[in-house]
Design an enzyme around this catalytic site. Structure first.
Site, PDB file in Angstrom:
ATOM      1  N   GLY A  18     -21.246   5.036  -2.131  1.00 52.04           N
ATOM      2  CA  GLY A  18     -20.278   5.530  -3.119  1.00 52.04           C
ATOM      3  C   GLY A  18     -20.059   4.497  -4.209  1.00 52.04           C
ATOM      4  O   GLY A  18     -20.996   3.800  -4.627  1.00 52.04           O
ATOM      5  N   TYR A  36     -23.101   1.881  -4.099  1.00 47.62           N
ATOM      6  CA  TYR A  36     -24.123   2.058  -5.140  1.00 47.62           C
ATOM      7  C   TYR A  36     -24.391   0.731  -5.854  1.00 47.62           C
ATOM      8  O   TYR A  36     -25.535   0.317  -6.024  1.00 47.62           O
ATOM      9  CB  TYR A  36     -23.670   3.120  -6.157  1.00 47.62           C
ATOM     10  CG  TYR A  36     -24.619   3.256  -7.324  1.00 47.62           C
ATOM     11  CD1 TYR A  36     -25.745   4.069  -7.241  1.00 47.62           C
ATOM     12  CD2 TYR A  36     -24.413   2.538  -8.505  1.00 47.62           C
ATOM     13  CE1 TYR A  36     -26.640   4.158  -8.297  1.00 47.62           C
ATOM     14  CE2 TYR A  36     -25.301   2.618  -9.560  1.00 47.62           C
ATOM     15  CZ  TYR A  36     -26.403   3.437  -9.453  1.00 47.62           C
ATOM     16  OH  TYR A  36     -27.298   3.528 -10.495  1.00 47.62           O
ATOM     17  N   GLY A  82     -22.842   4.097   3.424  1.00 55.57           N
ATOM     18  CA  GLY A  82     -22.014   4.514   2.293  1.00 55.57           C
ATOM     19  C   GLY A  82     -22.584   4.021   0.983  1.00 55.57           C
ATOM     20  O   GLY A  82     -22.790   2.824   0.791  1.00 55.57           O
ATOM     21  N   VAL A 137     -18.694   1.469  -4.356  1.00 59.33           N
ATOM     22  CA  VAL A 137     -19.099   0.087  -4.074  1.00 59.33           C
ATOM     23  C   VAL A 137     -20.550   0.045  -3.591  1.00 59.33           C
ATOM     24  O   VAL A 137     -21.346  -0.785  -4.042  1.00 59.33           O
ATOM     25  CB  VAL A 137     -18.180  -0.562  -3.012  1.00 59.33           C
ATOM     26  CG1 VAL A 137     -18.626  -1.985  -2.729  1.00 59.33           C
ATOM     27  CG2 VAL A 137     -16.733  -0.556  -3.483  1.00 59.33           C
ATOM     28  N   LYS A 141       0.865  -1.177   0.000  1.00 65.61           N
ATOM     29  CA  LYS A 141       0.000   0.000   0.000  1.00 65.61           C
ATOM     30  C   LYS A 141       0.903   1.229   0.000  1.00 65.61           C
ATOM     31  O   LYS A 141       2.055   1.158   0.466  1.00 65.61           O
ATOM     32  CB  LYS A 141      -0.857   0.013   1.275  1.00 65.61           C
ATOM     33  CG  LYS A 141      -2.134   0.798   1.150  1.00 65.61           C
ATOM     34  CD  LYS A 141      -3.251  -0.016   0.520  1.00 65.61           C
ATOM     35  CE  LYS A 141      -4.496   0.827   0.323  1.00 65.61           C
ATOM     36  NZ  LYS A 141      -5.607   0.063  -0.207  1.00 65.61           N
TER      37      LYS A 141
HETATM   38  P1  NAD Z   1     -16.249   5.875  -2.016  1.00 70.91           P
HETATM   39  O1  NAD Z   1     -15.410   6.964  -1.467  1.00 70.91           O
HETATM   40  O2  NAD Z   1     -16.624   5.887  -3.448  1.00 70.91           O
HETATM   41  O3  NAD Z   1     -17.611   5.736  -1.179  1.00 70.91           O
HETATM   42  C1  NAD Z   1     -17.677   5.872   0.202  1.00 70.91           C
HETATM   43  C2  NAD Z   1     -18.985   6.580   0.491  1.00 70.91           C
HETATM   44  O4  NAD Z   1     -19.165   6.617   1.911  1.00 70.91           O
HETATM   45  C3  NAD Z   1     -19.005   8.028   0.007  1.00 70.91           C
HETATM   46  O5  NAD Z   1     -20.175   8.244  -0.754  1.00 70.91           O
HETATM   47  C4  NAD Z   1     -18.989   8.827   1.302  1.00 70.91           C
HETATM   48  O6  NAD Z   1     -19.699  10.060   1.186  1.00 70.91           O
HETATM   49  C5  NAD Z   1     -19.668   7.877   2.240  1.00 70.91           C
HETATM   50  N1  NAD Z   1     -19.429   8.156   3.650  1.00 70.91           N
HETATM   51  C6  NAD Z   1     -18.303   8.633   4.240  1.00 70.91           C
HETATM   52  N2  NAD Z   1     -18.485   8.754   5.560  1.00 70.91           N
HETATM   53  C7  NAD Z   1     -19.736   8.315   5.812  1.00 70.91           C
HETATM   54  C8  NAD Z   1     -20.517   8.192   6.987  1.00 70.91           C
HETATM   55  N3  NAD Z   1     -20.047   8.549   8.189  1.00 70.91           N
HETATM   56  N4  NAD Z   1     -21.777   7.719   6.890  1.00 70.91           N
HETATM   57  C9  NAD Z   1     -22.291   7.375   5.687  1.00 70.91           C
HETATM   58  N5  NAD Z   1     -21.599   7.488   4.531  1.00 70.91           N
HETATM   59  C10 NAD Z   1     -20.342   7.943   4.599  1.00 70.91           C
HETATM   60  O7  NAD Z   1     -15.465   4.532  -1.650  1.00 70.91           O
HETATM   61  P2  NAD Z   1     -15.711   3.087  -2.269  1.00 70.91           P
HETATM   62  O8  NAD Z   1     -14.768   2.870  -3.385  1.00 70.91           O
HETATM   63  O9  NAD Z   1     -17.168   2.879  -2.483  1.00 70.91           O
HETATM   64  O10 NAD Z   1     -15.220   2.171  -1.079  1.00 70.91           O
HETATM   65  C11 NAD Z   1     -16.006   2.007   0.089  1.00 70.91           C
HETATM   66  C12 NAD Z   1     -15.218   1.212   1.114  1.00 70.91           C
HETATM   67  O11 NAD Z   1     -14.878  -0.068   0.575  1.00 70.91           O
HETATM   68  C13 NAD Z   1     -13.886   1.845   1.527  1.00 70.91           C
HETATM   69  O12 NAD Z   1     -13.622   1.524   2.868  1.00 70.91           O
HETATM   70  C14 NAD Z   1     -12.869   1.144   0.625  1.00 70.91           C
HETATM   71  O13 NAD Z   1     -11.585   1.140   1.208  1.00 70.91           O
HETATM   72  C15 NAD Z   1     -13.459  -0.244   0.575  1.00 70.91           C
HETATM   73  N6  NAD Z   1     -13.091  -1.003  -0.614  1.00 70.91           N
HETATM   74  C16 NAD Z   1     -13.346  -0.521  -1.847  1.00 70.91           C
HETATM   75  C17 NAD Z   1     -12.995  -1.269  -2.971  1.00 70.91           C
HETATM   76  C18 NAD Z   1     -13.297  -0.790  -4.360  1.00 70.91           C
HETATM   77  O14 NAD Z   1     -13.219  -1.593  -5.303  1.00 70.91           O
HETATM   78  N7  NAD Z   1     -13.663   0.472  -4.552  1.00 70.91           N
HETATM   79  C19 NAD Z   1     -12.357  -2.519  -2.824  1.00 70.91           C
HETATM   80  C20 NAD Z   1     -12.133  -3.006  -1.518  1.00 70.91           C
HETATM   81  C21 NAD Z   1     -12.495  -2.240  -0.426  1.00 70.91           C
END
Ligand code: NAD
Length: 356
Positions: free
Chosen positions: A181, A185, A179, A183, A80
């Site tokens: 975002g 969605y 959340g 994932v 990382k």
């Molecule tokens: P993202 O930033 O696109 O979405 C996160 C969402 O959570 C955002 O819309 C944000 O506004 C919301 N959020 C933040 N604080 C919040 C709260 N207190 N209450 C409610 N909503 C809140 O991130 P992502 O890519 O969707 O990833 C989500 C999680 O999954 C992260 O922890 C990331 O590390 C993990 N993850 C993502 C992936 C991937 O493929 N994107 C893979 C493995 C793990």
């Protein structure tokens, strides 16, 4: 700042620091374990409150990548990187080029991908200075692995529901997502398509509105989302959301979400077990994205990628059964399974090396 005695230091193989005065880059790369391959993991840009906070994050996240990739059966180690700075105001082309050079200086021991605060466009700039970057747009499927992550979480949730309620059908089951975002969605979309009732919270009003309007998600208060009386809660925002207080307040029988490092500390795994809550280990269920990235790099057919993601179901099944048999927490069982596997591979490597 000390490294070897930092709380999150876990015999990491490599921790490298960069301070580039010209571009303002201040970054850390960590490789936790390379038994299975180079350390692959996201490059996160975040305005950390302190250098210690940045170090803590990179150590924790790189360790998580070791477990995630190993459990997913990928030939990848755990790595990382973090850039200290605000992605909205501190990001520049020079800074990204300097990050590319920093990655390149590790000679392939670390391979970067996009993460929060960085995107495909940033990866492409870094790639001007290094070939050790993945998740670029010019691949067969497109860069964003989030739909694959969400699909893996969905499959795991089905497995957990089957285990807990005796039937895998998610129709009529209630799920609360923290959340919505990248994932969250897609997870909401797959759940709605499967006939589930989906509650969702997001502090970003645009993301919330999109899920409500496009998918029929029922909006709830972000402060209360994990406390709803639903079948499943899915943390899909940030880490460390499961601590003593929040676990006591949980009403759902299952926790299954995408967020990395959901447990605030190791003791929280036992607390979930003691409360009879079926916790699906985050690094096991959210591996769809890294599996996707791996197959993007290989250029594998879509079918192969889907079959690999589907193995998340078998992995979870094995963990749940072993946890039940031995009365252990699912998190401890999943970690132990990875450690046993890594130890086997290390022993086999030693035998091979001795055989010349
Ligand atoms: P993202 O930033 O696109 O979405 C996160 C969402 O959570 C955002 O819309 C944000 O506004 C919301 N959020 C933040 N604080 C919040 C709260 N207190 N209450 C409610 N909503 C809140 O991130 P992502 O890519 O969707 O990833 C989500 C999680 O999954 C992260 O922890 C990331 O590390 C993990 N993850 C993502 C992936 C991937 O493929 N994107 C893979 C493995 C793990």
């Amino acid at each position: 700042m000390s490294v070897f005695s930092a709380p999150a230091y876990d015999r990491h193989e490599l921790v490298s620091f960069s301070n580039d005065n010209g571009s303002g880059l201040r970054a850390i790369i960590a490789v936790h374990d390379s038994t299975l391959g180079p350390g692959v993991g996201g490059c996160r840009m975040f305005p950390y409150a302190s250098e210690d906070a940045a170090l803590h994050d990179v150590l924790r996240l790189s360790r998580g990548m070791t477990y995630k990739s190993a459990m997913a059966g990928l030939p990848l180690g755990g790595g990382k990187s973090v850039i200290i700075g605000d992605p909205r105001s501190d990001k520049s082309r020079d800074l990204l080029l300097a990050m590319g050079e920093f990655i390149d200086a590790q000679g392939g021991r670390y391979v970067a991908a996009e993460d929060s605060g960085t995107g495909v466009a940033d990866m492409r700039v870094m790639a001007e200075r290094t070939r050790w970057v993945s998740g670029l747009e010019d691949n067969r499927y497109g860069g964003d692995p989030s739909p694959s992550t969400a699909w893996g979480v969905f499959l795991a949730m089905r497995t957990a529901v089957h285990y807990r309620f005796g039937e895998a059908d998610l129709k009529g089951r209630s799920v609360a997502l923290q959340g919505l975002g990248h994932v969250g969605y897609y997870l909401a979309k797959y759940l709605r398509e499967a006939g589930a009732e989906v509650y969702g919270a997001d502090v970003n009003v645009d993301n919330l509105r999109r899920a409500v309007e496009e998918l029929g998600v029922i909006a709830v208060d972000p402060a209360k989302v994990l406390e709803l009386a639903v079948d499943v809660v899915a943390p899909c925002a940030m880490g460390a959301v499961l601590d003593e207080r929040s676990i006591d307040a949980l009403q759902a029988g299952i926790v299954c979400g995408a967020a990395n490092n959901q447990l605030a500390s190791a003791v929280d795994a036992a607390h979930l077990r003691d409360r009879g809550i079926l916790y699906c280990p985050d690094f096991l269920v959210n591996a769809g994205g890294i599996i996707d990235v791996h197959h993007q790099r290989l250029g594998s057919p879509a079918e192969e990628r889907s079959q690999h993601i589907a193995r998340i179901e078998d992995n979870l099944e094995r963990v749940l059964q072993r946890a039940r048999t031995h009365g252990l927490s699912t998190h401890d069982v999943a970690e132990a399974m990875v450690e046993e596997y890594l130890e086997e591979v290390r022993r086999a490597n030693l035998v091979l090396a001795a055989a010349g």
